[in-house]
Design a protein around this motif. Structure first.
Motif, short mmCIF file in Angstrom:
data_model
loop_
_atom_site.label_atom_id
_atom_site.label_comp_id
_atom_site.label_asym_id
_atom_site.label_seq_id
_atom_site.Cartn_x
_atom_site.Cartn_y
_atom_site.Cartn_z
N GLU A 101 4.89 6.59 -9.40
CA GLU A 101 5.85 7.49 -9.56
C GLU A 101 5.86 8.74 -8.70
N PRO A 102 7.01 9.35 -8.44
CA PRO A 102 6.71 10.47 -7.53
C PRO A 102 6.15 11.65 -8.12
N VAL A 103 5.47 12.30 -7.36
CA VAL A 103 4.61 13.26 -7.77
C VAL A 103 5.45 14.64 -7.50
N ASP A 104 5.45 15.44 -8.49
CA ASP A 104 5.90 16.91 -8.37
C ASP A 104 5.03 17.96 -7.99
N LEU A 105 4.92 18.31 -6.57
CA LEU A 105 3.64 19.25 -6.22
C LEU A 105 4.07 20.66 -6.68
N GLN A 106 5.26 20.73 -7.00
CA GLN A 106 5.66 22.23 -7.49
C GLN A 106 5.39 22.59 -9.10
N ALA A 107 5.46 21.42 -9.84
CA ALA A 107 5.15 21.53 -11.30
C ALA A 107 3.75 22.22 -11.55
N PRO A 108 3.60 23.13 -12.33
CA PRO A 108 2.59 23.73 -12.73
C PRO A 108 1.72 22.69 -13.41
N ASP A 109 0.45 23.11 -13.06
CA ASP A 109 -0.90 22.01 -13.76
C ASP A 109 -0.98 22.39 -15.26
N GLU A 144 15.39 -8.42 -3.95
CA GLU A 144 14.70 -8.91 -5.34
C GLU A 144 13.49 -8.62 -5.26
N ILE A 145 12.77 -8.84 -4.30
CA ILE A 145 11.33 -8.65 -3.91
C ILE A 145 10.90 -7.12 -4.10
N LEU A 146 11.86 -6.26 -3.37
CA LEU A 146 11.36 -4.98 -3.63
C LEU A 146 11.67 -4.22 -4.80
N ALA A 147 12.70 -4.55 -5.50
CA ALA A 147 12.89 -4.37 -7.04
C ALA A 147 11.84 -4.77 -7.91
N MET A 148 11.12 -5.71 -7.64
CA MET A 148 10.16 -6.00 -8.65
C MET A 148 8.48 -5.34 -8.07
N GLN A 149 8.52 -4.72 -7.05
CA GLN A 149 7.20 -4.17 -6.48
C GLN A 149 6.98 -3.11 -7.51
N ARG A 150 5.85 -2.81 -7.79
CA ARG A 150 5.30 -1.95 -8.62
C ARG A 150 5.09 -0.78 -7.42
N VAL A 197 0.91 -1.28 0.16
CA VAL A 197 -0.05 -0.10 0.06
C VAL A 197 0.79 1.39 -0.07
N ARG A 198 1.98 1.25 0.89
CA ARG A 198 2.85 2.56 0.99
C ARG A 198 3.58 2.63 -0.37
N LEU A 199 3.85 1.65 -0.99
CA LEU A 199 4.71 1.68 -2.09
C LEU A 199 3.92 1.99 -3.51
N ALA A 200 2.28 1.94 -3.36
CA ALA A 200 1.56 2.39 -4.27
C ALA A 200 1.23 3.85 -4.35
N GLN A 201 1.42 4.58 -3.12
CA GLN A 201 1.08 5.75 -2.74
C GLN A 201 2.26 6.65 -3.72
N PRO A 202 1.90 8.11 -3.73
CA PRO A 202 2.39 8.81 -4.54
C PRO A 202 4.20 8.96 -4.32
N GLN A 203 4.62 8.75 -3.19
CA GLN A 203 5.93 8.63 -3.07
C GLN A 203 6.64 7.26 -2.75
N GLY A 204 5.84 6.35 -3.76
CA GLY A 204 6.27 5.05 -3.29
C GLY A 204 7.72 4.68 -3.95
N ALA A 205 7.97 5.40 -5.17
CA ALA A 205 9.23 5.06 -5.73
C ALA A 205 10.45 5.40 -4.66
#
Length: 90
Positions: free
Chosen positions: A73-81, A64-70, A11-19
């Motif tokens: 991607e990081p979310v850039d909160l500073q990027a313009p929409d 190996e397991i961590l490397a295979m987890q989906r 669950v934590r890896l699937a959140q915006p800062q998972g990578a």
């Protein structure tokens, strides 16, 4: 069946800062494995060797397991929409 801790990690890896989380965990696992393998290479008694070896192998498996987890991607909160070009008006 997933254990609760593994499910929580997924669950934590699937959140915006998972990578970022995955990369941090990979660094920690790599450091742990290096320390274990260094200690093994320095010499252990016959009684100690199996425990140290299996722990080092477990660290390698965790990597190996961590490397295979989906991960998300990081979310850039500073990027313009920005709207896609097809939705902009001339």
């Amino acid at each position: 069946m997933d254990t609760p801790a593994l499910t929580d990690l997924k669950v934590r890896l699937a959140q915006p800062q998972g990578a970022t989380l995955r990369d941090e965990l990979l660094e920690r696992v790599d450091a742990l494995e290096l320390r274990l393998r260094t200690r093994i290479a320095a010499g252990l008694s016959r009684e100690e060797f199996p425990d140290w070896f299996m722990t080092a192998e477990a660290a390698a498996a965790a990597r190996e397991i961590l490397a295979m987890q989906r991960v998300a991607e990081p979310v850039d909160l500073q990027a313009p929409d920005m709207a896609p070009a097809s939705f902009t008006y001339p």
